[in-house]
Design an enzyme around this catalytic site. Structure first.
Site, PDB file in Angstrom:
ATOM      1  N   ASP A 106      -1.692  -6.594   4.125  1.00  0.00           N
ATOM      2  CA  ASP A 106       0.011  -6.754   4.558  1.00  0.00           C
ATOM      3  C   ASP A 106       0.944  -6.942   3.754  1.00  0.00           C
ATOM      4  O   ASP A 106       1.784  -7.003   3.420  1.00  0.00           O
ATOM      5  CB  ASP A 106      -0.635  -8.117   5.394  1.00  0.00           C
ATOM      6  CG  ASP A 106      -1.304  -8.451   6.402  1.00  0.00           C
ATOM      7  OD1 ASP A 106      -2.206  -6.849   6.885  1.00  0.00           O
ATOM      8  OD2 ASP A 106      -1.980  -9.423   6.400  1.00  0.00           O
ATOM      9  N   ASP A 198       6.331  -6.595   6.405  1.00  0.00           N
ATOM     10  CA  ASP A 198       4.861  -6.785   6.267  1.00  0.00           C
ATOM     11  C   ASP A 198       4.463  -5.361   6.051  1.00  0.00           C
ATOM     12  O   ASP A 198       4.946  -4.340   6.973  1.00  0.00           O
ATOM     13  CB  ASP A 198       3.694  -7.314   7.282  1.00  0.00           C
ATOM     14  CG  ASP A 198       3.940  -8.591   7.657  1.00  0.00           C
ATOM     15  OD1 ASP A 198       5.111  -9.822   6.662  1.00  0.00           O
ATOM     16  OD2 ASP A 198       3.001  -9.376   8.395  1.00  0.00           O
ATOM     17  N   HIS A 247       1.996  -5.718  13.260  1.00  0.00           N
ATOM     18  CA  HIS A 247       1.300  -4.491  12.242  1.00  0.00           C
ATOM     19  C   HIS A 247       0.642  -3.616  13.498  1.00  0.00           C
ATOM     20  O   HIS A 247       0.500  -3.316  14.410  1.00  0.00           O
ATOM     21  CB  HIS A 247       0.118  -4.785  11.813  1.00  0.00           C
ATOM     22  CG  HIS A 247       0.181  -6.477  10.586  1.00  0.00           C
ATOM     23  ND1 HIS A 247      -0.323  -7.317  10.229  1.00  0.00           N
ATOM     24  CD2 HIS A 247       1.492  -6.561   9.861  1.00  0.00           C
ATOM     25  CE1 HIS A 247       0.181  -8.001   9.492  1.00  0.00           C
ATOM     26  NE2 HIS A 247       1.657  -8.044   9.306  1.00  0.00           N
ATOM     27  N   ASP A 249      -1.758  -0.639  12.693  1.00  0.00           N
ATOM     28  CA  ASP A 249      -2.973  -0.376  12.813  1.00  0.00           C
ATOM     29  C   ASP A 249      -4.060  -0.890  13.112  1.00  0.00           C
ATOM     30  O   ASP A 249      -4.831  -0.771  12.880  1.00  0.00           O
ATOM     31  CB  ASP A 249      -2.659  -1.007  10.959  1.00  0.00           C
ATOM     32  CG  ASP A 249      -3.327  -2.075  10.442  1.00  0.00           C
ATOM     33  OD1 ASP A 249      -2.766  -3.178  11.029  1.00  0.00           O
ATOM     34  OD2 ASP A 249      -3.594  -2.076   8.980  1.00  0.00           O
ATOM     35  N   ARG A 266      -0.710  -0.139  24.478  1.00  0.00           N
ATOM     36  CA  ARG A 266       0.618  -0.461  24.323  1.00  0.00           C
ATOM     37  C   ARG A 266       0.427   0.893  23.614  1.00  0.00           C
ATOM     38  O   ARG A 266       0.703   1.206  22.167  1.00  0.00           O
ATOM     39  CB  ARG A 266       1.084  -0.721  22.880  1.00  0.00           C
ATOM     40  CG  ARG A 266      -0.404  -1.105  22.381  1.00  0.00           C
ATOM     41  CD  ARG A 266       0.327  -2.747  20.991  1.00  0.00           C
ATOM     42  NE  ARG A 266      -1.232  -3.085  20.522  1.00  0.00           N
ATOM     43  CZ  ARG A 266      -2.305  -4.067  20.712  1.00  0.00           C
ATOM     44  NH1 ARG A 266      -1.998  -4.782  21.368  1.00  0.00           N
ATOM     45  NH2 ARG A 266      -2.447  -4.753  19.016  1.00  0.00           N
ATOM     46  N   SER A 300      -6.595 -12.406  15.525  1.00  0.00           N
ATOM     47  CA  SER A 300      -6.027 -11.319  15.895  1.00  0.00           C
ATOM     48  C   SER A 300      -6.841 -10.595  17.498  1.00  0.00           C
ATOM     49  O   SER A 300      -7.107 -11.590  17.972  1.00  0.00           O
ATOM     50  CB  SER A 300      -7.116 -10.145  14.860  1.00  0.00           C
ATOM     51  OG  SER A 300      -6.712 -10.179  13.576  1.00  0.00           O
ATOM     52  N   SER A 301      -5.712  -9.923  17.949  1.00  0.00           N
ATOM     53  CA  SER A 301      -6.661  -8.996  19.496  1.00  0.00           C
ATOM     54  C   SER A 301      -8.079  -8.760  18.939  1.00  0.00           C
ATOM     55  O   SER A 301      -8.616  -7.758  18.055  1.00  0.00           O
ATOM     56  CB  SER A 301      -5.722  -8.423  19.598  1.00  0.00           C
ATOM     57  OG  SER A 301      -5.995  -7.427  19.293  1.00  0.00           O
ATOM     58  N   CYS A 353      -6.934  -3.539   6.852  1.00  0.00           N
ATOM     59  CA  CYS A 353      -5.668  -5.007   7.183  1.00  0.00           C
ATOM     60  C   CYS A 353      -6.363  -5.121   5.534  1.00  0.00           C
ATOM     61  O   CYS A 353      -5.854  -5.926   5.006  1.00  0.00           O
ATOM     62  CB  CYS A 353      -7.042  -5.842   7.686  1.00  0.00           C
ATOM     63  SG  CYS A 353      -5.629  -5.207   9.703  1.00  0.00           S
TER      64      CYS A 353
END
Length: 385
Positions: A106, A198, A247, A249, A266, A300-301, A353
């Site tokens: 990040d 970021d 982000h 990634d 997405r 995060s997802s 990350c």
């Protein structure tokens, strides 16, 4: 002695920074970080140091990743954690605690022999770059070609944000549908008042930088990078379908020259695919995650399933429990190294990350020699900011 060199995320990895979970906090609510916590998350409103047992579990998996990398011939550097459970006070804002240093991706953007400390939009992460000063000083002392930059240091006053982004709409709570509409229209909590980005929003492909316009990175930052690297082409991407675009990634991940996996929830819009199609890049839907929910206390997802670390054009590290993603990588011709990492997820993300490139073999390539009318290209004439 050349220490810093990286132009993409897939050439052979020889040196890397791997983060630590020590002293990590759940940051106080602030204009930028509210966007990091989904509306239905039990984390909304929580703050303070993370439970010690979760820190120990995360560090065990981070240390194991270090061992795996070293076993594959990669030199690993580590940051020096700050005492994150203390307030930040500047002339423009104050916040009750900081964040952590598990996700160096990040903060640090490597472009060739340069490492840039990003102009981050999170107030709680304003001083996080200091965790990497020892590493960066060493590179500067030993590598005569290394250049150490800072993105313009932002003020992060209220002017930098849409302070009403999370307000009720007509007396009703903001819904995910409203957020989807806003992000599809490129309406973000971060405004164009100052340069904000970021490093994890930047996908490096040789002479081309593809940058996600989202909640943490604005167009003004893309223009800054275009001016810093005038021989490069800077592109703005966005991915409708994500109410929290933070982000790139876990959305758009290159595996080797000519191949990218894309989050099927997405997808890159058709008009933004032209530059890839004109240069014979294949964009493949990533496999579905193995899990229905993220781990406890995780920002995060579930799509950290595709947040992998590529060691070379044929080798990739994937989270061990993400069996469908491992199988897909195998079918795409990659040698898969499964590594357990879900205990580290809550501290800032997945395998990509948790790392920041220092050295990858290879030189700057032009992967997009066939230029087309490109709606993603950033030029000063746009003046989008």
């Amino acid at each position: 002695m050349k220490i810093v060199n990286s132009w993409n995320d897939f050439d052979p990895l020889k040196r890397v920074i791997v983060g630590r979970a020590d002293n990590c906090c759940i940051s106080p609510s602030e204009p930028a970080s509210e966007a990091k916590v989904p509306l239905d998350s039990p984390m909304r409103g929580m703050t303070g140091p993370r439970p010690l047992d979760t820190v120990e579990k995360a560090n065990a998996q981070l240390d194991n990743l270090v061992k795996v990398l070293e076993d594959h011939g990669v030199t690993v550097d580590r940051p020096e954690p700050l005492q994150f459970n203390q307030a930040i006070v500047t002339p423009f804002f104050m916040t009750g605690s900081q964040f952590g240093c598990m996700p160096p991706r990040d903060v640090l953007l490597t472009i060739g022999s340069d490492i840039i400390c990003a102009s981050m939009s999170f107030r709680s992460r304003f001083f996080e770059h200091y965790c990497y000063h020892k590493n960066l000083r060493e590179y500067f002392e030993k590598d005569p070609e290394f250049r150490w930059f800072y993105g313009p240091r932002p003020q992060l006053s209220d002017e930098s944000y849409d302070m009403h982004y999370w307000d009720d709409v007509d007396g009703h709570p903001v819904t995910e549908e409203i957020l989807l509409e806003r992000t599809a229209n490129l309406e973000m909590v971060t405004k164009e008042h100052e340069i904000l980005f970021d490093a994890a929003d930047v996908m490096r492909l040789g002479k081309d930088l593809f940058i996600q316009k989202g909640l943490t990175t604005n167009w003004k930052a893309m223009e800054w990078l275009r001016r810093m690297y005038p021989d490069f082409r800077v592109h703005s991407l966005n991915f409708p379908g994500d109410p929290y675009p933070i982000h790139i990634d876990a959305t758009f991940v290159p595996l080797r020259p000519g191949l990218i996996i894309n989050n099927p929830h997405r997808r890159l819009p058709e008009e933004q695919r032209k530059i890839f199609e004109a240069n014979d890049w294949e964009i493949v839907d990533a496999a579905m995650p193995a899990h229905k929910e993220p781990p406890e206390l995780c920002y995060s997802s579930v799509w950290l399933s595709m947040n992998c670390l590529v060691l070379d054009h044929n080798t990739v590290i994937v989270e061990a429990s993400e069996t469908a993603q491992c199988e897909q990588m195998d079918k795409l011709g990659m040698n898969v190294i499964p590594v357990p990492f879900r205990d580290a997820y809550p501290f800032g993300g997945g395998l990509h990350c948790a790392t920041a490139d220092v050295y990858r073999e290879g030189e700057c390539q032009d992967y997009f020699p066939n230029q087309v009318e490109d709606p993603t290209l950033i030029t000063y004439a746009d003046k989008r900011w």
